[in-house]
Design a protein around this motif. Structure first.
Motif, PDB file in Angstrom:
ATOM      1  N   GLY A  74     -25.265   5.564  39.506  1.00 15.19           N
ATOM      2  CA  GLY A  74     -23.994   5.265  38.094  1.00 15.19           C
ATOM      3  C   GLY A  74     -23.400   6.254  38.256  1.00 15.19           C
ATOM      4  O   GLY A  74     -23.335   7.124  38.896  1.00 15.19           O
ATOM      5  N   ALA A  75     -22.693   6.000  36.496  1.00 15.06           N
ATOM      6  CA  ALA A  75     -22.218   7.503  36.540  1.00 15.06           C
ATOM      7  C   ALA A  75     -23.582   8.548  35.945  1.00 15.06           C
ATOM      8  O   ALA A  75     -24.480   8.624  35.891  1.00 15.06           O
ATOM      9  N   GLU A  76     -22.368  10.139  35.836  1.00  6.84           N
ATOM     10  CA  GLU A  76     -22.924  11.224  35.984  1.00  6.84           C
ATOM     11  C   GLU A  76     -24.095  11.453  34.237  1.00  6.84           C
ATOM     12  O   GLU A  76     -25.247  11.770  34.978  1.00  6.84           O
ATOM     13  N   ARG A  77     -23.159  11.051  33.806  1.00  6.72           N
ATOM     14  CA  ARG A  77     -23.985  10.764  32.413  1.00  6.72           C
ATOM     15  C   ARG A  77     -22.856   9.801  31.519  1.00  6.72           C
ATOM     16  O   ARG A  77     -22.487   9.477  31.692  1.00  6.72           O
ATOM     17  N   GLY A  78     -23.505   9.364  30.358  1.00  5.30           N
ATOM     18  CA  GLY A  78     -22.796   8.384  29.453  1.00  5.30           C
ATOM     19  C   GLY A  78     -22.808   7.469  29.596  1.00  5.30           C
ATOM     20  O   GLY A  78     -23.633   6.966  30.434  1.00  5.30           O
ATOM     21  N   LYS A  79     -21.853   6.490  29.276  1.00  7.52           N
ATOM     22  CA  LYS A  79     -21.833   4.967  30.068  1.00  7.52           C
ATOM     23  C   LYS A  79     -22.255   4.537  31.440  1.00  7.52           C
ATOM     24  O   LYS A  79     -21.266   5.173  31.764  1.00  7.52           O
ATOM     25  N   GLY A  80     -23.256   3.669  31.804  1.00  5.62           N
ATOM     26  CA  GLY A  80     -22.909   3.267  33.448  1.00  5.62           C
ATOM     27  C   GLY A  80     -24.308   4.598  34.253  1.00  5.62           C
ATOM     28  O   GLY A  80     -24.022   4.173  34.782  1.00  5.62           O
TER      29      GLY A  80
END
Length: 178
Positions: A74-80
């Motif tokens: 998913g995302a590298e960091r944060g939402k997702g």
């Protein structure tokens, strides 16, 4: 001899029934929460939680099984951002996904345990400015299925999980108050 076996079977059945009845009386929800004050701004703490790669530096669960397999997607960091793990009996296997990352004050994580017992919870971190520091809260909540309630007959989950939360918050404090 057969009378002794019957008596043992009846006692065993009564003991099992008592445990099941006790389990049925346990709350249908699980909630564990710990907080601490850290002399650092929320902006210094938030990145350590919103990036699962950073959990290696502070999460007590990362130390319980050195051979644990980790997968990030998913995302590298944060939402997702998604983090999955598979380890020994101390950590089991599961998956986390950041559902909300409101910098620098709140992170909400969907937390799914697959083994040794299935469970689905929500973890929330809040970082509220407090004087020259931050009041940090780590909360986990969710439904307590019957297996969870059965475990609570023999173990205090708040104490067991709470100790880990306290250790994690202490690690965050050490890292950010340098």
């Amino acid at each position: 001899m057969s009378e002794v076996l019957v008596i043992i079977a009846v006692i065993l059945a009564i003991a099992i029934a008592a445990v099941l009845i006790l389990a049925a009386t346990k709350p249908g929800t699980l909630r564990v929460q710990r907080s601490t004050s850290i002399k650092a701004p929320p902006e210094g703490i938030f990145p350590l939680i919103s990036d699962f790669h950073q959990w290696l530096s502070w999460s007590p669960y990362e130390q319980k099984d050195p051979a644990m397999k980790r997968t990030y997607s998913g995302a590298e960091r944060g939402k997702g951002a998604v983090y999955a793990w598979a380890g020994d009996k101390n950590v089991g296997s599961g998956r986390m996904e950041i559902l909300e990352a409101s910098a620098p004050q709140k992170i909400v994580i969907k937390l799914d345990f697959f083994t040794p017992f299935e469970g689905h919870n929500t973890a929330e971190f809040t970082m509220l400015p407090q004087g020259d520091g931050t009041h940090v809260t780590w909360l986990m909540h969710g439904p307590a299925n019957f297996m969870s309630r059965l475990i609570q007959v023999f173990m205090n989950l708040d104490s067991m999980i709470g100790k880990d939360f306290e250790a994690g918050l202490a690690n965050l404090k050490k890292l950010t108050e340098k």
